[in-house]
Write an enzyme that holds these catalytic residues in place. Sequence first.
Site, PDB file in Angstrom:
ATOM      1  N   GLY A  24      45.012  39.734  43.291  1.00 17.56           N
ATOM      2  CA  GLY A  24      44.192  40.715  43.593  1.00 17.56           C
ATOM      3  C   GLY A  24      44.764  41.596  43.016  1.00 17.56           C
ATOM      4  O   GLY A  24      45.951  42.428  42.618  1.00 17.56           O
ATOM      5  N   GLU A  25      43.433  42.678  42.238  1.00 17.76           N
ATOM      6  CA  GLU A  25      44.509  43.948  41.819  1.00 17.76           C
ATOM      7  C   GLU A  25      43.263  44.984  42.944  1.00 17.76           C
ATOM      8  O   GLU A  25      42.198  44.866  42.464  1.00 17.76           O
ATOM      9  CB  GLU A  25      43.901  44.420  40.677  1.00 17.76           C
ATOM     10  N   GLY A  26      44.600  45.324  43.527  1.00 16.98           N
ATOM     11  CA  GLY A  26      43.398  47.359  44.154  1.00 16.98           C
ATOM     12  C   GLY A  26      43.113  48.186  43.284  1.00 16.98           C
ATOM     13  O   GLY A  26      44.044  48.432  42.364  1.00 16.98           O
ATOM     14  N   GLU A  27      42.926  48.914  44.160  1.00 15.22           N
ATOM     15  CA  GLU A  27      42.746  50.176  43.079  1.00 15.22           C
ATOM     16  C   GLU A  27      44.030  51.095  42.846  1.00 15.22           C
ATOM     17  O   GLU A  27      44.069  51.589  41.641  1.00 15.22           O
ATOM     18  CB  GLU A  27      41.929  51.091  43.738  1.00 15.22           C
ATOM     19  N   PHE A  28      44.956  50.722  43.605  1.00 13.89           N
ATOM     20  CA  PHE A  28      46.135  51.353  43.391  1.00 13.89           C
ATOM     21  C   PHE A  28      47.317  50.658  43.835  1.00 13.89           C
ATOM     22  O   PHE A  28      48.878  51.248  43.526  1.00 13.89           O
ATOM     23  CB  PHE A  28      46.386  52.183  44.639  1.00 13.89           C
ATOM     24  N   ALA A  30      49.005  46.203  42.888  1.00 14.72           N
ATOM     25  CA  ALA A  30      48.441  44.764  43.579  1.00 14.72           C
ATOM     26  C   ALA A  30      48.252  44.248  44.656  1.00 14.72           C
ATOM     27  O   ALA A  30      49.046  44.343  45.208  1.00 14.72           O
ATOM     28  CB  ALA A  30      49.569  43.565  42.633  1.00 14.72           C
ATOM     29  N   VAL A  31      48.542  43.027  44.507  1.00 15.58           N
ATOM     30  CA  VAL A  31      48.031  42.660  46.037  1.00 15.58           C
ATOM     31  C   VAL A  31      48.608  41.231  46.116  1.00 15.58           C
ATOM     32  O   VAL A  31      48.196  40.013  44.623  1.00 15.58           O
ATOM     33  CB  VAL A  31      46.247  42.090  46.751  1.00 15.58           C
ATOM     34  N   LYS A  44      49.190  44.463  50.280  1.00 18.32           N
ATOM     35  CA  LYS A  44      48.764  45.272  49.602  1.00 18.32           C
ATOM     36  C   LYS A  44      49.791  46.520  48.568  1.00 18.32           C
ATOM     37  O   LYS A  44      50.627  47.388  49.771  1.00 18.32           O
ATOM     38  CB  LYS A  44      47.879  45.800  49.827  1.00 18.32           C
ATOM     39  N   ASP A 134      31.653  51.901  53.324  1.00 19.36           N
ATOM     40  CA  ASP A 134      32.148  51.439  52.093  1.00 19.36           C
ATOM     41  C   ASP A 134      31.840  50.157  52.581  1.00 19.36           C
ATOM     42  O   ASP A 134      32.480  50.004  51.635  1.00 19.36           O
ATOM     43  CB  ASP A 134      33.959  51.960  51.686  1.00 19.36           C
TER      44      ASP A 134
HETATM   45  P1  ADP Z   1      41.085  48.099  46.584  1.00 20.10           P
HETATM   46  O1  ADP Z   1      40.397  48.271  47.762  1.00 20.10           O
HETATM   47  O2  ADP Z   1      42.425  48.784  46.522  1.00 20.10           O
HETATM   48  O3  ADP Z   1      40.091  47.929  45.453  1.00 20.10           O
HETATM   49  P2  ADP Z   1      41.100  45.482  47.392  1.00 20.10           P
HETATM   50  O4  ADP Z   1      42.136  45.538  49.063  1.00 20.10           O
HETATM   51  O5  ADP Z   1      39.893  45.383  47.334  1.00 20.10           O
HETATM   52  O6  ADP Z   1      42.584  47.118  47.020  1.00 20.10           O
HETATM   53  O7  ADP Z   1      41.713  44.137  47.452  1.00 20.10           O
HETATM   54  C1  ADP Z   1      41.270  43.836  45.888  1.00 20.10           C
HETATM   55  C2  ADP Z   1      41.931  42.531  45.676  1.00 20.10           C
HETATM   56  O8  ADP Z   1      42.487  42.006  46.458  1.00 20.10           O
HETATM   57  C3  ADP Z   1      40.809  41.600  46.694  1.00 20.10           C
HETATM   58  O9  ADP Z   1      39.143  41.541  45.936  1.00 20.10           O
HETATM   59  C4  ADP Z   1      40.940  40.804  46.954  1.00 20.10           C
HETATM   60  O10 ADP Z   1      40.397  39.790  46.190  1.00 20.10           O
HETATM   61  C5  ADP Z   1      41.946  40.709  47.168  1.00 20.10           C
HETATM   62  N1  ADP Z   1      42.511  40.208  48.381  1.00 20.10           N
HETATM   63  C6  ADP Z   1      43.279  41.740  49.315  1.00 20.10           C
HETATM   64  N2  ADP Z   1      43.282  42.242  50.490  1.00 20.10           N
HETATM   65  C7  ADP Z   1      42.729  39.997  50.515  1.00 20.10           C
HETATM   66  C8  ADP Z   1      43.537  39.502  51.564  1.00 20.10           C
HETATM   67  N3  ADP Z   1      43.831  40.025  53.321  1.00 20.10           N
HETATM   68  N4  ADP Z   1      43.463  38.175  51.583  1.00 20.10           N
HETATM   69  C9  ADP Z   1      43.289  37.810  50.776  1.00 20.10           C
HETATM   70  N5  ADP Z   1      42.653  37.816  49.154  1.00 20.10           N
HETATM   71  C10 ADP Z   1      42.840  39.957  49.569  1.00 20.10           C
END
Ligand code: ADP
Length: 242
Positions: A24-28, A30-31, A44, A134
């Site tokens: 996955g991609e977070g705002e800041f 990769a995950v 994360k 949120d």
């Molecule tokens: P941000 O809050 O910075 O946008 P997130 O924490 O929402 O980032 O993570 C982005 C994406 O990564 C999520 O929408 C999800 O698909 C994946 N992800 C995040 N945390 C987990 C986790 N614990 N297990 C599985 N996938 C995750």
Amino acid sequence: AELELSKSGWLLDITKLKLGENIGEGEFGAVYEGEYLGQQVAVKTIKCDVTAQAFLQETTVMTKLQHKNLVRLLGVMLHKGLHIVTELMTKGNLVNFLRTRGRSVVNSAQLLHFALDVCEGMEYLESKKLIHRDLAARNVLVSDDSVAKVSDFGLTKVVSKAKSDNAKLPVKWTAPEALKKESLKEVKEMVVGGYRMEAPEDCPPALYSLMRLCWEQEPRRRPAFNKLREKLEREAGKHSGG
Ligand code: ADP
């Protein structure tokens, strides 16, 4: 904050982590999925030092939380930035889950189950006098055994401190009285003017009434999460024939 974390045992040993695929991609950053001491985890990564400081705040909140419906923090690692290690939620975020699975998986019983999961997680936060600020399906993750858990505690505040700054609040998911900014004025005006989303297709009337109750203009008329849980449980009981 770094020192606090290492003293309290939340600092993990990076040599024991096996990093896997990007999930996955977070705002800041990769995950990734990974394995830590035999357990499946999500990692994360936060690259920028300034945001890392803010995330240490988020993790400090998380160290105090433990509930079956909140994504559990395992710890953090400091190595070229900050890495937040949580339990792996193999079925990803709830928005994606709802959009990609058919109606046979996402049936009304399953939807009600997710609603109850989220509500119980929120009831626990409420009992700790914390406001998530949120809550949205994109911030709910689904485990391998299809349990929904609330995540993303980046905006979480203690009740007494939650009043002022609202620069980052998600407009369409925020109560009207909490919106003060000029952005998305139209949405605010419509909601304050009484507009509410109509019932989704096939939504039982009793559940839609509950949704409307949560969207009451007057905050005091909205149910607290513990009351909402009771109401949802009653609905779940009816639908399972009990
Ligand atoms: P941000 O809050 O910075 O946008 P997130 O924490 O929402 O980032 O993570 C982005 C994406 O990564 C999520 O929408 C999800 O698909 C994946 N992800 C995040 N945390 C987990 C986790 N614990 N297990 C599985 N996938 C995750």
